[in-house]
Design a protein around this motif. Structure first.
Motif, PDB file in Angstrom:
ATOM      1  N   PHE A 148       0.835  -1.204   0.000  1.00 43.91           N
ATOM      2  CA  PHE A 148       0.000   0.000   0.000  1.00 43.91           C
ATOM      3  C   PHE A 148       0.874   1.259   0.000  1.00 43.91           C
ATOM      4  N   CYS A 149       1.839   1.287   0.904  1.00 46.93           N
ATOM      5  CA  CYS A 149       2.734   2.449   1.001  1.00 46.93           C
ATOM      6  C   CYS A 149       3.548   2.623  -0.274  1.00 46.93           C
ATOM      7  N   LEU A 150       3.918   1.504  -0.899  1.00 46.91           N
ATOM      8  CA  LEU A 150       4.707   1.560  -2.129  1.00 46.91           C
ATOM      9  C   LEU A 150       3.962   2.325  -3.221  1.00 46.91           C
ATOM     10  N   TYR A 151       2.694   1.958  -3.452  1.00 51.01           N
ATOM     11  CA  TYR A 151       1.951   2.652  -4.501  1.00 51.01           C
ATOM     12  C   TYR A 151       1.623   4.089  -4.097  1.00 51.01           C
ATOM     13  N   ALA A 152       1.308   4.291  -2.817  1.00 48.61           N
ATOM     14  CA  ALA A 152       1.015   5.649  -2.352  1.00 48.61           C
ATOM     15  C   ALA A 152       2.225   6.565  -2.565  1.00 48.61           C
ATOM     16  N   LEU A 153       3.419   6.052  -2.292  1.00 50.59           N
ATOM     17  CA  LEU A 153       4.636   6.834  -2.515  1.00 50.59           C
ATOM     18  C   LEU A 153       4.840   7.118  -4.006  1.00 50.59           C
ATOM     19  N   TYR A 154       4.600   6.114  -4.824  1.00 50.68           N
ATOM     20  CA  TYR A 154       4.738   6.269  -6.276  1.00 50.68           C
ATOM     21  C   TYR A 154       3.807   7.366  -6.792  1.00 50.68           C
ATOM     22  N   ALA A 155       2.594   7.412  -6.250  1.00 48.92           N
ATOM     23  CA  ALA A 155       1.589   8.360  -6.724  1.00 48.92           C
ATOM     24  C   ALA A 155       1.763   9.760  -6.140  1.00 48.92           C
TER      25      ALA A 155
ATOM     26  N   LEU B 109      -7.151  -3.532  -3.413  1.00 47.44           N
ATOM     27  CA  LEU B 109      -6.787  -2.189  -2.964  1.00 47.44           C
ATOM     28  C   LEU B 109      -6.036  -1.447  -4.058  1.00 47.44           C
ATOM     29  N   LEU B 110      -5.125  -2.137  -4.753  1.00 49.52           N
ATOM     30  CA  LEU B 110      -4.349  -1.514  -5.827  1.00 49.52           C
ATOM     31  C   LEU B 110      -5.262  -1.012  -6.941  1.00 49.52           C
ATOM     32  N   VAL B 111      -6.219  -1.848  -7.343  1.00 51.34           N
ATOM     33  CA  VAL B 111      -7.144  -1.462  -8.414  1.00 51.34           C
ATOM     34  C   VAL B 111      -7.924  -0.212  -8.015  1.00 51.34           C
ATOM     35  N   LEU B 112      -8.418  -0.189  -6.788  1.00 55.47           N
ATOM     36  CA  LEU B 112      -9.203   0.957  -6.313  1.00 55.47           C
ATOM     37  C   LEU B 112      -8.343   2.219  -6.213  1.00 55.47           C
ATOM     38  N   MET B 113      -7.082   2.069  -5.801  1.00 56.78           N
ATOM     39  CA  MET B 113      -6.179   3.218  -5.711  1.00 56.78           C
ATOM     40  C   MET B 113      -5.892   3.800  -7.098  1.00 56.78           C
TER      41      MET B 113
ATOM     42  N   ILE C 236      -5.977   6.493   2.278  1.00 54.81           N
ATOM     43  CA  ILE C 236      -6.013   6.069   3.684  1.00 54.81           C
ATOM     44  C   ILE C 236      -7.347   5.418   4.026  1.00 54.81           C
ATOM     45  N   VAL C 237      -8.444   6.001   3.535  1.00 56.44           N
ATOM     46  CA  VAL C 237      -9.766   5.424   3.801  1.00 56.44           C
ATOM     47  C   VAL C 237      -9.874   4.026   3.190  1.00 56.44           C
ATOM     48  N   LEU C 238      -9.407   3.872   1.959  1.00 51.81           N
ATOM     49  CA  LEU C 238      -9.432   2.556   1.307  1.00 51.81           C
ATOM     50  C   LEU C 238      -8.598   1.539   2.080  1.00 51.81           C
TER      51      LEU C 238
END
Length: 510
Positions: free
Chosen positions: A317-324, A442-446, A472-474
């Motif tokens: 989760f943190c990995l994709y959030a950081l990427y985005a 979660l990845l798809v929704l993000m 964060i909500v997801l």
């Protein structure tokens, strides 16, 4: 045991609050620092911290082993406690003296190590010495930390460590304003370390009537008992710390101080998250050590499985959030020119995965004391890093340096996963797959939410805030099977409680 669980929960809760405060403080002070010093000077400050971390690997002190030893209530309440602590403190004093002399020697070569011009030669030596004195102070007071950790005083210790950061940050700004320049950072950290450690020593004396300043006896058997653990733990520390610290020193030498500053700024959030997770996990060290000390390792498996799978899920989760979000954050924070670039940022993200997973394997290895071939792997990692990064740097430039570092880090991660498998007789790779499968939704929704926000909103600030909130909500919704947090139920209960409070006030007012 119930008290210990409560202490661990309080420790984790305080770590979480302190993490948020640390993030806020860390990001708030850097623009202030850059107002008083140049980007090159900031890079020197970071690079000297890297040298400190490298040579502080010579700290072969007793606190980690002491925490493990004293985590057993039977030992802590026995007549052996004070002879053990007195002997360990004598060892700490001798070690502090040896390291003081080592630091003084290294200080003469700091400018050469970092390839600095003569303008910064003297001030870099003085700054290094101030930083190193704070390390020596930490060694002198180290056993007090071990006592409080072993007694599950985790909340207090978390606050104390944060106070060093808070106090040093405030003093940094004060001394920078008074035009002390780079020396501000050294004076601040030394002063803060002394003040906070005096408070910690006072608490140990008031709560446990233990005063370690003047040891009354020395028994070699206690040092001999701890030496095997210390020796192997320190080699592990070399594997995990020396590469990251030596990395900063070599990056300064290969790429210059401005690149060091850009890397530090770009890696600020990716570096904070593994550090936070490691601190959270270390709150479990005394209780997990107690299980190993009491021969109850089978009880750890279901407990650790849940922690590890949640860790994999959270890491991805943190990995994709950081990427985005990270590039946008750096642009909003200090300016787009401070972002290091996409190619090196990908390396930062890959390194983030490795560092986070090592936090979870490390707690089992350190608590069990079963290091096996980790010391050998540690030496191989350092050799591979130094040689491969240099060769690849010469061949393909600065990107090659980063590739060499990443490949060396992979060696330690792979072996640590294998070692945890052996210690607990489990299949940790299956746990990784399970945690990854749960992340797919979660990845798809993000990805979908990120796309919709980018299309609907033009403001970078609004995009950043909305994406972060939605992510964060997801995460809270979809991590419920691990954390047992039901967001919908929480919101309903919060709504009901709010209505009850409003109704109570209305009734009272009537």
């Amino acid at each position: 045991m119930q008290t210990h669980k409560k202490s661990i929960s309080q420790g984790i809760a305080s770590d979480s609050v302190i993490f948020v405060l640390t993030i806020f403080l860390s990001f708030a002070v850097i623009p202030v620092y850059l107002h008083f010093i140049s980007l090159e000077e900031f890079g020197i400050y970071i690079a000297i911290q890297g040298i400190i971390a490298v040579i502080s690997l010579a700290d072969i002190g007793m606190p980690m082993y002491s925490t493990k030893k004293m985590s057993s209530d039977d030992f802590f309440n026995s007549d052996e406690l004070m002879p053990f602590l007195n002997s360990a403190q004598v060892f700490q004093y001798l070690l502090a003296l040896a390291l003081l002399l080592l630091g003084i020697t290294v200080s003469f070569y700091v400018d050469s190590i970092l390839d600095l011009n003569t303008t910064y030669s003297n001030i870099s030596q003085e700054l290094f010495l101030l930083f190193w004195l704070s390390v020596v102070v930490g060694i002198l007071f180290g056993l007090n930390h071990a006592i409080l950790k072993s007694r599950h005083e985790l909340k207090y210790m978390n606050i104390a460590v944060f106070m060093i950061l808070l106090l040093s940050s405030v003093l940094n700004i004060l001394f920078l304003y008074l035009d002390y320049g780079l020396l501000s950072f050294g004076i601040s950290i030394l002063s803060s370390t002394i003040i906070v450690n005096i408070f910690i020593a006072s608490k140990v004396y008031l709560d446990y009537k233990i005063n370690l300043f003047i040891p009354k006896e020395f028994q070699k058997k206690y040092i001999a008992e701890g030496w095997q653990y210390i020796k192997q733990f320190q080699l592990l520390k070399i594997a995990q710390v020396s590469k990251t610290s030596l990395f900063t020193v070599l990056l300064s030498n290969y790429g210059g101080q401005i690149l060091v500053a850009q890397y530090n700024i770009t890696n600020k959030v990716p570096g904070l998250i593994p550090g936070f997770i490691s601190k959270i996990i270390m709150n479990l060290f005394p209780s997990i050590s107690a299980h190993f000390e009491n021969g109850e390792r089978q009880k750890l498996i279901p407990y650790f499985e849940k922690i590890f799978k949640l860790g994999v899920f959270t890491t991805l989760f943190c990995l994709y959030a950081l990427y985005a979000l990270n590039e946008t954050f750096v642009s909003l924070w200090v300016g787009a020119d401070k972002f290091i670039g996409f190619e090196i940022f990908i390396f930062i993200l890959l390194n983030f995965i490795i560092m986070t997973l090592i936090s979870f394997t490390g707690i089992i290895i350190h608590s069990s004391g079963e290091f096996k071939k980790m010391p050998l792997i540690a030496f191989i990692e350092v050799i591979v890093f130094v040689s491969l990064s240099y060769a690849l740097y010469k061949f393909i430039g600065i990107n090659g340096f980063f590739i060499g570092y990443l490949l060396s880090m992979m060696l330690g991660l792979i072996y640590s996963l294998h070692l945890v498998n052996s210690i607990l007789s489990i299949n940790i790779y299956k746990w990784i797959i399970d945690g990854s499968k749960r992340f797919v939704l979660l990845l798809v929704l993000m990805i979908i939410s990120e796309y919709l926000i980018n299309v609907a909103i033009e403001s970078l600030m609004a995009q950043f805030l909305l994406k972060g909130t939605v992510f964060i909500v997801l995460f809270i919704f979809l991590s419920g099977s691990y954390t047992k947090i039901n967001l919908l139920r929480f919101l309903v209960e919060f709504y009901r409680a709010t209505l009850r409070r409003i109704n109570k006030k209305l009734m009272g007012g009537g």
